[in-house]
Design a protein around this motif. Structure first.
Motif, PDB file in Angstrom:
ATOM      1  N   GLN A  62     -45.180 -60.942  -9.434  1.00 16.16           N
ATOM      2  CA  GLN A  62     -45.096 -61.569  -8.121  1.00 16.16           C
ATOM      3  C   GLN A  62     -44.594 -63.003  -8.272  1.00 16.16           C
ATOM      4  OE1 GLN A  62     -48.715 -62.758  -5.956  1.00 16.16           O
ATOM      5  NE2 GLN A  62     -47.968 -61.544  -4.230  1.00 16.16           N
ATOM      6  N   ASP A  63     -43.621 -63.368  -7.420  1.00 17.16           N
ATOM      7  CA  ASP A  63     -43.048 -64.715  -7.460  1.00 17.16           C
ATOM      8  C   ASP A  63     -42.724 -65.117  -6.022  1.00 17.16           C
ATOM      9  OD1 ASP A  63     -41.528 -67.032  -7.732  1.00 17.16           O
ATOM     10  OD2 ASP A  63     -40.500 -66.331  -9.541  1.00 17.16           O
ATOM     11  N   LEU A  64     -43.666 -65.809  -5.390  1.00 14.72           N
ATOM     12  CA  LEU A  64     -43.509 -66.137  -3.972  1.00 14.72           C
ATOM     13  C   LEU A  64     -42.418 -67.173  -3.752  1.00 14.72           C
ATOM     14  CD1 LEU A  64     -47.262 -66.187  -2.908  1.00 14.72           C
ATOM     15  CD2 LEU A  64     -45.559 -64.438  -2.399  1.00 14.72           C
ATOM     16  N   SER A  65     -42.217 -68.071  -4.711  1.00 17.04           N
ATOM     17  CA  SER A  65     -41.147 -69.055  -4.581  1.00 17.04           C
ATOM     18  C   SER A  65     -39.782 -68.362  -4.577  1.00 17.04           C
ATOM     19  CB  SER A  65     -41.220 -70.073  -5.722  1.00 17.04           C
ATOM     20  OG  SER A  65     -40.166 -71.005  -5.617  1.00 17.04           O
ATOM     21  N   LYS A  66     -39.613 -67.407  -5.481  1.00 17.26           N
ATOM     22  CA  LYS A  66     -38.357 -66.648  -5.519  1.00 17.26           C
ATOM     23  C   LYS A  66     -38.204 -65.809  -4.251  1.00 17.26           C
ATOM     24  CE  LYS A  66     -34.621 -64.907  -7.423  1.00 17.26           C
ATOM     25  NZ  LYS A  66     -33.386 -65.730  -7.546  1.00 17.26           N
ATOM     26  N   ALA A  67     -39.311 -65.232  -3.789  1.00 17.35           N
ATOM     27  CA  ALA A  67     -39.261 -64.456  -2.546  1.00 17.35           C
ATOM     28  C   ALA A  67     -38.795 -65.327  -1.384  1.00 17.35           C
ATOM     29  CB  ALA A  67     -40.635 -63.865  -2.242  1.00 17.35           C
ATOM     30  N   ALA A  68     -39.333 -66.545  -1.307  1.00 15.03           N
ATOM     31  CA  ALA A  68     -38.946 -67.451  -0.222  1.00 15.03           C
ATOM     32  C   ALA A  68     -37.458 -67.773  -0.283  1.00 15.03           C
ATOM     33  CB  ALA A  68     -39.779 -68.727  -0.283  1.00 15.03           C
ATOM     34  N   THR A  69     -36.948 -68.000  -1.500  1.00 17.16           N
ATOM     35  CA  THR A  69     -35.516 -68.294  -1.657  1.00 17.16           C
ATOM     36  C   THR A  69     -34.669 -67.118  -1.191  1.00 17.16           C
ATOM     37  OG1 THR A  69     -35.930 -69.789  -3.513  1.00 17.16           O
ATOM     38  CG2 THR A  69     -33.717 -68.845  -3.335  1.00 17.16           C
ATOM     39  N   LEU A  70     -35.064 -65.910  -1.584  1.00 12.55           N
ATOM     40  CA  LEU A  70     -34.304 -64.713  -1.199  1.00 12.55           C
ATOM     41  C   LEU A  70     -34.394 -64.470   0.306  1.00 12.55           C
ATOM     42  CD1 LEU A  70     -35.357 -62.564  -4.249  1.00 12.55           C
ATOM     43  CD2 LEU A  70     -32.982 -63.115  -3.652  1.00 12.55           C
ATOM     44  N   PHE A  71     -35.589 -64.650   0.882  1.00 12.13           N
ATOM     45  CA  PHE A  71     -35.716 -64.490   2.332  1.00 12.13           C
ATOM     46  C   PHE A  71     -34.840 -65.505   3.065  1.00 12.13           C
ATOM     47  CE2 PHE A  71     -40.244 -62.636   1.853  1.00 12.13           C
ATOM     48  CZ  PHE A  71     -39.743 -61.343   1.830  1.00 12.13           C
ATOM     49  N   TYR A  72     -34.785 -66.734   2.524  1.00 13.94           N
ATOM     50  CA  TYR A  72     -33.948 -67.759   3.150  1.00 13.94           C
ATOM     51  C   TYR A  72     -32.476 -67.346   3.113  1.00 13.94           C
ATOM     52  CZ  TYR A  72     -31.484 -72.123   3.962  1.00 13.94           C
ATOM     53  OH  TYR A  72     -30.629 -73.073   4.456  1.00 13.94           O
ATOM     54  N   GLU A  73     -32.028 -66.861   1.970  1.00 14.36           N
ATOM     55  CA  GLU A  73     -30.624 -66.455   1.841  1.00 14.36           C
ATOM     56  C   GLU A  73     -30.304 -65.312   2.797  1.00 14.36           C
ATOM     57  OE1 GLU A  73     -30.167 -67.755  -2.862  1.00 14.36           O
ATOM     58  OE2 GLU A  73     -30.349 -65.629  -2.326  1.00 14.36           O
ATOM     59  N   ALA A  74     -31.235 -64.364   2.937  1.00 13.03           N
ATOM     60  CA  ALA A  74     -31.032 -63.258   3.881  1.00 13.03           C
ATOM     61  C   ALA A  74     -31.141 -63.751   5.320  1.00 13.03           C
ATOM     62  CB  ALA A  74     -32.053 -62.149   3.622  1.00 13.03           C
ATOM     63  N   ALA A  75     -32.081 -64.669   5.569  1.00 18.91           N
ATOM     64  CA  ALA A  75     -32.266 -65.211   6.914  1.00 18.91           C
ATOM     65  C   ALA A  75     -31.011 -65.923   7.395  1.00 18.91           C
ATOM     66  CB  ALA A  75     -33.456 -66.169   6.933  1.00 18.91           C
ATOM     67  N   MET A  76     -30.358 -66.626   6.498  1.00 16.47           N
ATOM     68  CA  MET A  76     -29.129 -67.340   6.864  1.00 16.47           C
ATOM     69  C   MET A  76     -27.992 -66.384   7.201  1.00 16.47           C
ATOM     70  SD  MET A  76     -29.817 -70.515   7.011  1.00 16.47           S
ATOM     71  CE  MET A  76     -28.193 -71.294   7.002  1.00 16.47           C
ATOM     72  N   LYS A  77     -28.142 -65.135   6.783  1.00 13.94           N
ATOM     73  CA  LYS A  77     -27.170 -64.098   7.156  1.00 13.94           C
ATOM     74  C   LYS A  77     -27.583 -63.380   8.444  1.00 13.94           C
ATOM     75  CE  LYS A  77     -24.177 -64.401   3.786  1.00 13.94           C
ATOM     76  NZ  LYS A  77     -22.749 -64.698   4.037  1.00 13.94           N
ATOM     77  N   GLY A  95     -45.415 -69.949  -1.555  1.00 17.50           N
ATOM     78  CA  GLY A  95     -44.057 -69.997  -2.097  1.00 17.50           C
ATOM     79  C   GLY A  95     -43.254 -71.179  -1.598  1.00 17.50           C
ATOM     80  N   VAL A  96     -43.743 -71.828  -0.561  1.00 17.46           N
ATOM     81  CA  VAL A  96     -43.126 -73.025   0.022  1.00 17.46           C
ATOM     82  C   VAL A  96     -44.266 -73.928   0.489  1.00 17.46           C
ATOM     83  CG1 VAL A  96     -40.956 -71.962   0.792  1.00 17.46           C
ATOM     84  CG2 VAL A  96     -42.976 -71.869   2.271  1.00 17.46           C
ATOM     85  N   ASP A  97     -43.964 -75.196   0.698  1.00 15.02           N
ATOM     86  CA  ASP A  97     -44.961 -76.072   1.310  1.00 15.02           C
ATOM     87  C   ASP A  97     -45.198 -75.620   2.747  1.00 15.02           C
ATOM     88  OD1 ASP A  97     -45.122 -77.636  -0.970  1.00 15.02           O
ATOM     89  OD2 ASP A  97     -43.588 -79.052  -0.275  1.00 15.02           O
ATOM     90  N   GLN A  98     -46.450 -75.633   3.167  1.00 11.65           N
ATOM     91  CA  GLN A  98     -46.745 -75.223   4.542  1.00 11.65           C
ATOM     92  C   GLN A  98     -46.007 -76.129   5.526  1.00 11.65           C
ATOM     93  OE1 GLN A  98     -50.745 -75.766   6.239  1.00 11.65           O
ATOM     94  NE2 GLN A  98     -50.675 -73.601   6.838  1.00 11.65           N
ATOM     95  N   ASP A  99     -45.351 -75.515   6.493  1.00 13.37           N
ATOM     96  CA  ASP A  99     -44.577 -76.258   7.485  1.00 13.37           C
ATOM     97  C   ASP A  99     -44.567 -75.426   8.761  1.00 13.37           C
ATOM     98  OD1 ASP A  99     -42.569 -77.399   9.104  1.00 13.37           O
ATOM     99  OD2 ASP A  99     -41.473 -78.149   7.361  1.00 13.37           O
ATOM    100  N   LEU A 100     -45.434 -75.765   9.691  1.00 10.74           N
ATOM    101  CA  LEU A 100     -45.587 -74.955  10.895  1.00 10.74           C
ATOM    102  C   LEU A 100     -44.369 -75.027  11.805  1.00 10.74           C
ATOM    103  CD1 LEU A 100     -49.353 -75.643  11.692  1.00 10.74           C
ATOM    104  CD2 LEU A 100     -48.343 -73.747  10.412  1.00 10.74           C
ATOM    105  N   GLU A 101     -43.668 -76.148  11.786  1.00 11.11           N
ATOM    106  CA  GLU A 101     -42.445 -76.240  12.582  1.00 11.11           C
ATOM    107  C   GLU A 101     -41.374 -75.308  12.032  1.00 11.11           C
ATOM    108  OE1 GLU A 101     -41.140 -80.242  13.098  1.00 11.11           O
ATOM    109  OE2 GLU A 101     -42.962 -80.859  14.154  1.00 11.11           O
ATOM    110  N   GLN A 102     -41.219 -75.285  10.703  1.00 15.11           N
ATOM    111  CA  GLN A 102     -40.266 -74.352  10.099  1.00 15.11           C
ATOM    112  C   GLN A 102     -40.694 -72.912  10.349  1.00 15.11           C
ATOM    113  OE1 GLN A 102     -37.263 -74.484   8.268  1.00 15.11           O
ATOM    114  NE2 GLN A 102     -37.203 -76.516   9.212  1.00 15.11           N
ATOM    115  N   SER A 103     -41.984 -72.666  10.300  1.00 17.30           N
ATOM    116  CA  SER A 103     -42.482 -71.322  10.588  1.00 17.30           C
ATOM    117  C   SER A 103     -42.040 -70.872  11.968  1.00 17.30           C
ATOM    118  CB  SER A 103     -44.009 -71.315  10.485  1.00 17.30           C
ATOM    119  OG  SER A 103     -44.532 -70.055  10.848  1.00 17.30           O
TER     120      SER A 103
END
Length: 207
Positions: A62-77, A95-103
């Motif tokens: 399990q690698d939540l930081s890597k998951a966040a990066t991959l979700f971001y790359e897919a999200a941008m698509k 996997g990322v710093d908590q950020d409710l606005e970004q959420s």
């Protein structure tokens, strides 16, 4: 945009390995094929599925930081499930710093593309003022969008909003209508509130 034939074939093979459809489930092979599919034009869906594998530790640590990066790359698509999952990681600070606005930003992106769970989460965010200014009207509007598409939790929320007059005018008949729909799906909060709404309706609709 047309998906290249090679990318489409690689993605289909990856999904078969990922799900085990028609044979043995093989996460390692699935991961390699998703990576190849992403290189051949199927970026959003491939990166999303790789993100899920890293998030849940499927065939890899399990690698939540890597998951966040991959979700971001897919999200941008424009991949709505990736946008929703990225919103969850930002909400939970995994996997990322908590950020409710970004959420909320990513929930909004996913909701605009029809993701019902994202609509439901936006409802709660606007209701509670979490990551966005509290706005009961917006909360009710997002609840309605998800409720109309059959999400039980949203139907329960919308019914409760009508019952209490939150973001919409108090309307006991509408409350009963939406609570009944959610109760029919077994939603416990709706079942609990439906009895109160029925009693109020029989009493003439007064609180």
């Amino acid at each position: 945009m047309t998906v290249p034939e090679k990318g489409r074939r690689l993605f289909e093979q990856a999904m078969r390995s990922f799900t085990g459809e028609g044979g043995k489930q093989d996460y390692a092979t699935a991961a390699k094929l998703f990576e190849e599919a992403a290189k051949n034009g199927v970026v959003g869906s491939s990166k999303y599925n790789l993100g899920v594998m890293h998030k849940d530790g499927l065939g890899m640590p399990q690698d939540l930081s890597k998951a966040a990066t991959l979700f971001y790359e897919a999200a941008m698509k424009g991949h709505p499930e990736a946008q929703y999952n990225l919103g969850i990681l930002y909400y939970e600070g995994r996997g990322v710093d908590q950020d409710l606005e970004q959420s909320c930003r990513w929930f909004k992106e996913a909701a605009d593309r029809g993701d019902l769970e994202a609509m439901h989460n936006l409802t709660l965010s606007y209701l509670e003022g979490t990551g966005v200014p509290a706005d009961a009207v917006q909360a009710a509007a997002w609840a309605r969008k998800a409720a109309e598409q059959g999400l039980a939790g949203a139907q329960s929320n919308l019914g409760t909003f009508y019952l209490e007059g939150i973001g919409v005018p108090k309307d006991i008949k509408q409350a009963v209508h939406w609570l009944q729909k959610a109760a029919d799906q077994g939603h416990q909060d709706a079942i609990d509130n439906l009895g109160r709404a029925m009693t109020l309706m029989q009493a003439g609709g007064s609180a």
